[in-house]
Design a protein around this motif. Structure first.
Motif, PDB file in Angstrom:
ATOM      1  N   VAL A 246      -3.050  -2.617  -5.830  1.00  0.00           N
ATOM      2  CA  VAL A 246      -2.270  -2.222  -6.723  1.00  0.00           C
ATOM      3  C   VAL A 246      -2.433  -0.882  -7.468  1.00  0.00           C
ATOM      4  CG1 VAL A 246       0.299  -2.021  -8.298  1.00  0.00           C
ATOM      5  CG2 VAL A 246      -0.408  -3.487  -6.869  1.00  0.00           C
ATOM      6  N   ASP A 247      -3.009  -0.133  -8.829  1.00  0.00           N
ATOM      7  CA  ASP A 247      -3.656   0.968  -8.879  1.00  0.00           C
ATOM      8  C   ASP A 247      -4.277   1.746  -7.610  1.00  0.00           C
ATOM      9  OD1 ASP A 247      -2.981   0.059 -10.828  1.00  0.00           O
ATOM     10  OD2 ASP A 247      -4.251  -0.888 -11.377  1.00  0.00           O
ATOM     11  N   ALA A 248      -4.758   1.226  -6.199  1.00  0.00           N
ATOM     12  CA  ALA A 248      -5.422   1.710  -5.713  1.00  0.00           C
ATOM     13  C   ALA A 248      -4.616   2.023  -4.733  1.00  0.00           C
ATOM     14  CB  ALA A 248      -6.786   1.796  -5.220  1.00  0.00           C
ATOM     15  N   MET A 249      -3.656   1.234  -4.415  1.00  0.00           N
ATOM     16  CA  MET A 249      -2.711   1.054  -3.356  1.00  0.00           C
ATOM     17  C   MET A 249      -1.553   2.063  -3.520  1.00  0.00           C
ATOM     18  SD  MET A 249      -4.276  -0.368  -0.471  1.00  0.00           S
ATOM     19  CE  MET A 249      -5.020  -1.862   0.242  1.00  0.00           C
ATOM     20  N   LEU A 250      -0.308   1.981  -4.561  1.00  0.00           N
ATOM     21  CA  LEU A 250       0.237   2.374  -4.672  1.00  0.00           C
ATOM     22  C   LEU A 250       0.649   3.868  -4.695  1.00  0.00           C
ATOM     23  CD1 LEU A 250       3.457   1.396  -4.907  1.00  0.00           C
ATOM     24  CD2 LEU A 250       2.629   1.589  -8.079  1.00  0.00           C
ATOM     25  N   PRO A 251      -0.226   4.942  -5.208  1.00  0.00           N
ATOM     26  CA  PRO A 251      -0.353   6.665  -4.726  1.00  0.00           C
ATOM     27  C   PRO A 251      -0.292   6.447  -3.417  1.00  0.00           C
ATOM     28  CG  PRO A 251      -1.782   5.733  -6.895  1.00  0.00           C
ATOM     29  CD  PRO A 251      -1.642   4.539  -5.748  1.00  0.00           C
ATOM     30  N   LEU A 252      -1.387   6.002  -2.734  1.00  0.00           N
ATOM     31  CA  LEU A 252      -1.350   6.431  -1.545  1.00  0.00           C
ATOM     32  C   LEU A 252       0.191   6.065  -0.545  1.00  0.00           C
ATOM     33  CD1 LEU A 252      -4.753   4.649  -0.529  1.00  0.00           C
ATOM     34  CD2 LEU A 252      -4.485   7.401  -1.469  1.00  0.00           C
ATOM     35  N   LEU A 253       0.507   4.433  -0.990  1.00  0.00           N
ATOM     36  CA  LEU A 253       2.191   3.847  -0.641  1.00  0.00           C
ATOM     37  C   LEU A 253       2.899   5.772  -0.689  1.00  0.00           C
ATOM     38  CD1 LEU A 253       3.218   2.227   1.795  1.00  0.00           C
ATOM     39  CD2 LEU A 253       3.930   0.891  -0.691  1.00  0.00           C
ATOM     40  N   THR A 254       3.147   5.871  -1.589  1.00  0.00           N
ATOM     41  CA  THR A 254       4.247   6.227  -2.356  1.00  0.00           C
ATOM     42  C   THR A 254       3.856   8.020  -1.999  1.00  0.00           C
ATOM     43  OG1 THR A 254       4.463   5.841  -4.128  1.00  0.00           O
ATOM     44  CG2 THR A 254       5.117   7.857  -3.795  1.00  0.00           C
ATOM     45  N   GLU A 255       2.878   8.362  -1.472  1.00  0.00           N
ATOM     46  CA  GLU A 255       2.343   9.905  -0.644  1.00  0.00           C
ATOM     47  C   GLU A 255       3.074   9.478   1.247  1.00  0.00           C
ATOM     48  OE1 GLU A 255      -1.535  10.548  -0.861  1.00  0.00           O
ATOM     49  OE2 GLU A 255      -1.469  11.096  -3.372  1.00  0.00           O
ATOM     50  N   ALA A 256       2.623   8.696   1.399  1.00  0.00           N
ATOM     51  CA  ALA A 256       2.981   7.835   3.075  1.00  0.00           C
ATOM     52  C   ALA A 256       4.244   8.216   2.834  1.00  0.00           C
ATOM     53  CB  ALA A 256       2.102   6.727   3.500  1.00  0.00           C
ATOM     54  N   ARG A 257       4.811   7.776   2.207  1.00  0.00           N
ATOM     55  CA  ARG A 257       6.585   7.143   2.468  1.00  0.00           C
ATOM     56  C   ARG A 257       7.062   8.563   2.027  1.00  0.00           C
ATOM     57  NH1 ARG A 257      11.418   6.777   0.104  1.00  0.00           N
ATOM     58  NH2 ARG A 257      12.865   4.828   1.665  1.00  0.00           N
ATOM     59  N   ALA A 258       6.608   9.477   1.443  1.00  0.00           N
ATOM     60  CA  ALA A 258       7.107  10.620   0.629  1.00  0.00           C
ATOM     61  C   ALA A 258       6.855  11.874   2.163  1.00  0.00           C
ATOM     62  CB  ALA A 258       6.037  11.348  -0.198  1.00  0.00           C
ATOM     63  N   ARG A 259       5.692  11.361   3.152  1.00  0.00           N
ATOM     64  CA  ARG A 259       5.510  12.448   4.455  1.00  0.00           C
ATOM     65  C   ARG A 259       6.375  11.658   5.228  1.00  0.00           C
ATOM     66  NH1 ARG A 259       0.329  10.112   2.897  1.00  0.00           N
ATOM     67  NH2 ARG A 259      -0.554   9.284   4.945  1.00  0.00           N
ATOM     68  N   GLY A 260       6.486  10.585   5.357  1.00  0.00           N
ATOM     69  CA  GLY A 260       7.983  10.002   6.339  1.00  0.00           C
ATOM     70  C   GLY A 260       7.140   9.111   7.137  1.00  0.00           C
ATOM     71  N   VAL A 261       6.332   8.153   6.431  1.00  0.00           N
ATOM     72  CA  VAL A 261       5.539   6.790   7.204  1.00  0.00           C
ATOM     73  C   VAL A 261       6.773   6.626   7.076  1.00  0.00           C
ATOM     74  CG1 VAL A 261       3.813   5.717   7.088  1.00  0.00           C
ATOM     75  CG2 VAL A 261       3.356   7.327   6.779  1.00  0.00           C
ATOM     76  N   VAL A 262       7.118   5.547   7.690  1.00  0.00           N
ATOM     77  CA  VAL A 262       7.825   4.204   7.733  1.00  0.00           C
ATOM     78  C   VAL A 262       7.415   3.011   7.213  1.00  0.00           C
ATOM     79  CG1 VAL A 262       9.914   2.907   9.188  1.00  0.00           C
ATOM     80  CG2 VAL A 262       9.518   5.309  10.345  1.00  0.00           C
ATOM     81  N   LEU A 263       8.031   2.549   6.423  1.00  0.00           N
ATOM     82  CA  LEU A 263       7.700   1.433   5.344  1.00  0.00           C
ATOM     83  C   LEU A 263       8.595  -0.183   6.344  1.00  0.00           C
ATOM     84  CD1 LEU A 263       7.082   2.567   2.751  1.00  0.00           C
ATOM     85  CD2 LEU A 263       5.592   2.753   3.773  1.00  0.00           C
ATOM     86  N   ASP A 264       8.131  -0.469   6.620  1.00  0.00           N
ATOM     87  CA  ASP A 264       9.045  -1.743   7.252  1.00  0.00           C
ATOM     88  C   ASP A 264       8.386  -3.241   6.671  1.00  0.00           C
ATOM     89  OD1 ASP A 264      10.458  -3.880   9.532  1.00  0.00           O
ATOM     90  OD2 ASP A 264       8.478  -4.059  10.843  1.00  0.00           O
ATOM     91  N   PRO A 265       9.574  -3.771   6.290  1.00  0.00           N
ATOM     92  CA  PRO A 265       9.184  -5.160   5.236  1.00  0.00           C
ATOM     93  C   PRO A 265       9.646  -6.068   6.486  1.00  0.00           C
ATOM     94  CG  PRO A 265      11.586  -4.527   5.300  1.00  0.00           C
ATOM     95  CD  PRO A 265      11.101  -3.350   6.172  1.00  0.00           C
ATOM     96  N   ARG A 266       9.465  -6.271   7.874  1.00  0.00           N
ATOM     97  CA  ARG A 266       9.143  -7.809   8.639  1.00  0.00           C
ATOM     98  C   ARG A 266       8.770  -8.316   8.100  1.00  0.00           C
ATOM     99  NH1 ARG A 266      12.858  -9.982  11.797  1.00  0.00           N
ATOM    100  NH2 ARG A 266      12.503  -7.499  13.172  1.00  0.00           N
ATOM    101  N   SER A 267       8.962  -9.625   7.957  1.00  0.00           N
ATOM    102  CA  SER A 267       7.795 -10.982   7.447  1.00  0.00           C
ATOM    103  C   SER A 267       7.774 -11.222   8.882  1.00  0.00           C
ATOM    104  CB  SER A 267       8.549 -11.670   6.526  1.00  0.00           C
ATOM    105  OG  SER A 267       8.788 -10.724   5.508  1.00  0.00           O
ATOM    106  N   GLY A 268       6.854 -12.885   8.968  1.00  0.00           N
ATOM    107  CA  GLY A 268       7.021 -13.688  10.115  1.00  0.00           C
ATOM    108  C   GLY A 268       6.511 -14.688   9.421  1.00  0.00           C
ATOM    109  N   TRP A 269       6.483 -15.911   9.765  1.00  0.00           N
ATOM    110  CA  TRP A 269       5.362 -17.168   9.040  1.00  0.00           C
ATOM    111  C   TRP A 269       4.155 -16.647   8.757  1.00  0.00           C
ATOM    112  CZ3 TRP A 269       0.756 -19.073  10.543  1.00  0.00           C
ATOM    113  CH2 TRP A 269       0.041 -18.922  11.567  1.00  0.00           C
ATOM    114  N   ALA A 270       3.139 -15.759   9.309  1.00  0.00           N
ATOM    115  CA  ALA A 270       2.134 -15.691   9.198  1.00  0.00           C
ATOM    116  C   ALA A 270       1.953 -14.069   7.841  1.00  0.00           C
ATOM    117  CB  ALA A 270       1.697 -15.091   9.932  1.00  0.00           C
TER     118      ALA A 270
END
Length: 293
Positions: A246-270
């Motif tokens: 989380v410490d490494a991923m969260l800043p990158l994820l926040t930056e990606a969302r801020a620049r317009g990357v779509v975050l899709d929460p879709r879940s499947g069986w796997a």
């Protein structure tokens, strides 16, 4: 006046800021008027909506489906749905097929799937040439499976068919040359002016050498994605998910969302966070998704 008048429904339209009871008038298959107490005189058909739990909504869009019905073989490849079963018969007017097939089998859409479907289908070609049509967990076994020339030829000979490119970051190749897999797939999407959708999280990676490589590749991916690209299976508990570190991923994820990357929460069986692998603790997803699928 109207071909169809829908009266008394609770209209939910976030795009227009409507959340309340109002009428809708339709002419020629298009919405011609929205407002309270529209005149019924002259309407060819009037549909009265009764009850507090009845809602009228715009056509729903499911951005993560697999509807290459007939292109995959039961017991061999991924199972795919009839687009209308999960589309218009379920209140969804548009579905996006997320890389069910690669260029080797993409012809199933213009010849068989699209002509029969009442549901609008957007097609994302898998970066792997054979994708889900063959047995095996991974879509890409070697870099040669990402055939840039074949995809370019497919786009040229099927104008308007390919709406995006889909990549699944699973399999041994991710641990070996995952960054190059991402970069090649992104290059293909850029060349054709379409978004790249990427599946993260590999439920079988924990049994492979150096599962930590999955997280390294995901961090590379988060920096490579551009506005309009889609990160799918946001809440996966599998190796390579955004919650691995989380410490490494969260800043990158926040930056990606801020620049317009779509975050899709879709879940499947796997990929569902309700089905964590036995070797890993259950995790919660704290990032706000950009899309509900």
């Amino acid at each position: 006046m109207f071909d169809l008048l829908i009266k008394g429904g609770h209209v939910l339209d976030p795009g227009s800021g409507i959340d309340g009871r109002t009428d809708i008038g339709v002419v020629g298959g298009r919405i011609a008027a929205v407002g309270p107490d529209l005149e019924t005189a002259g309407a060819q058909r009037v549909l009265e909506i009764r009850g507090d739990d009845r809602y009228v909504v715009p056509g729903l869009i499911d951005i993560h489906t697999h509807v290459a019905h007939g292109a995959t073989t039961a017991g061999v490849g991924m199972g795919c749905c009839d687009p209308d079963e999960i589309g218009v018969r379920s209140g969804v007017t548009t579905v996006v097929d997320c890389g069910s097939v690669g260029v080797a089998n993409l012809g199933v859409f213009p010849v068989h799937v699209l002509p029969r479907a009442r549901t609008r289908v957007e097609v994302y070609v898998n970066a792997g040439s054979h994708a889900h049509t063959m047995p095996g967990w991974a879509d890409i076994a070697s870099l040669d499976d990402i055939d840039e020339r074949a995809i370019a030829s497919c786009v040229e000979h099927n104008p308007g068919l390919v709406a995006g490119v889909k990549l699944r970051l699973v399999g041994d190749i991710v641990g070996e040359v995952g960054e190059e897999v991402v970069d090649r797939s992104k290059k293909v999407a850029q060349e054709h002016g379409v978004p790249l959708m990427v599946h993260i999280g590999d439920m079988r990676a924990a049994d492979r050498p150096r599962p930590d490589r999955m997280g390294e590749v995901t961090r590379h991916l988060l920096q490579a994605l551009e506005p309009g690209d889609i990160l799918t299976h946001l809440c996966t508990p599998n190796v390579g998910g955004v919650m691995d570190d989380v410490d490494a991923m969260l800043p990158l994820l926040t930056e990606a969302r801020a620049r317009g990357v779509v975050l899709d929460p879709r879940s499947g069986w796997a990929t569902s966070a309700t089905r964590p692998p036995a070797s890993r603790p259950s995790v919660g997803c704290t990032r706000t998704p950009s899309a509900a699928t």
